[in-house]
Design an enzyme around this catalytic site. Structure first.
Site, mmCIF file in Angstrom:
data_model
loop_
_atom_site.group_PDB
_atom_site.id
_atom_site.type_symbol
_atom_site.label_atom_id
_atom_site.label_comp_id
_atom_site.label_asym_id
_atom_site.label_seq_id
_atom_site.Cartn_x
_atom_site.Cartn_y
_atom_site.Cartn_z
ATOM 1 N N GLU A 107 0.860 -1.172 0.000
ATOM 2 C CA GLU A 107 0.000 0.000 0.000
ATOM 3 C C GLU A 107 0.899 1.226 0.000
ATOM 4 O OE1 GLU A 107 -0.646 -2.121 2.807
ATOM 5 O OE2 GLU A 107 -2.480 -3.095 2.137
ATOM 6 N N TYR A 119 7.626 2.176 -7.657
ATOM 7 C CA TYR A 119 7.046 0.833 -7.705
ATOM 8 C C TYR A 119 6.620 0.465 -9.123
ATOM 9 C CZ TYR A 119 6.996 1.632 -2.685
ATOM 10 O OH TYR A 119 7.362 1.929 -1.392
#
Length: 147
Positions: A107, A119
Site C-alpha cells: 500500500e 514501484y
C-alpha cells in the site's frame, strides 16, 4: 569512494531501522514492534542499505504462501534520489523470487507520487484503494500488485 551495500537485515540493524522509521513516517513502527517482527516473525524478511556502515535505507516484507507483502520501504531523507530505494527493491525481488514468491503487494499513500513511480518502474500496478487507510491524516492508500 563510499560504496552502497545492500544486504539482509539483522537484529544488529534494529537501531538504524527504528531511527529511519521515526524520520520517514508519520506513524512509525515502534522499536519494540520492529524487534518482535525481526526476531519472532518467521514470515518477515528485512533488507538494509548501508553507506559507510550506516543504515540509510531498509525494506521489510512478509512472505505468505507465494505472496510477498511489502510493509515498509524507507530511505533517509538526506540520501534520497540516489537509487537506494531501487537497489533495495531489486535485492528484495531477487531474494524473494528465489524463495518461490510469485506476487508482491503493498500500500502507498495516494499523494506519494515519487513512491508510486518507483514501484511502477518494477512492474507494480494499481489494483485498488483503501479509503482512510492512514491513521495520522485519514489519507487513502493505493493497493499495488506485481505478478
Amino acid at each position: 569512494m563510499i560504496k552502497l551495500v545492500i544486504r539482509r537485515g539483522r537484529l544488529e540493524d534494529l537501531d538504524g531501522i527504528a531511527a529511519l522509521e521515526q524520520v520517514c513516517f508519520a506513524s512509525p513502527w515502534s522499536r519494540e514492534s520492529l524487534y518482535r517482527d525481526m526476531a519472532e516473525n518467521q514470515m518477515a524478511m528485512y533488507f538494509v542499505a548501508e553507506l559507510d556502515e550506516e543504515v540509510v535505507g531498509y525494506l521489510g516484507i512478509w512472505l505468505v504462501s507465494e505472496e510477498g507483502y511489502i510493509n515498509n520501504v524507507a530511505v533517509s531523507p538526506s540520501h534520497r534520489r540516489r537509487r537506494i530505494g531501487s537497489a533495495l527493491i531489486e535485492a528484495m525481488l531477487e531474494a524473494t523470487q528465489a524463495e518461490g514468491i510469485i506476487a508482491h503487494t503493498l500500500e502507498v499513500r495516494t499523494g506519494n507520487e515519487a513512491a508510486k513511480r518507483l514501484y511502477e518502474k518494477f512492474g507494480f500496478k494499481e489494483a485498488g484503494l483503501r479509503k482512510g487507510y492512514y491513521e495520522d491524516n485519514g489519507e487513502d492508500a493505493v493497493i499495488m500488485w506485481r505478478y
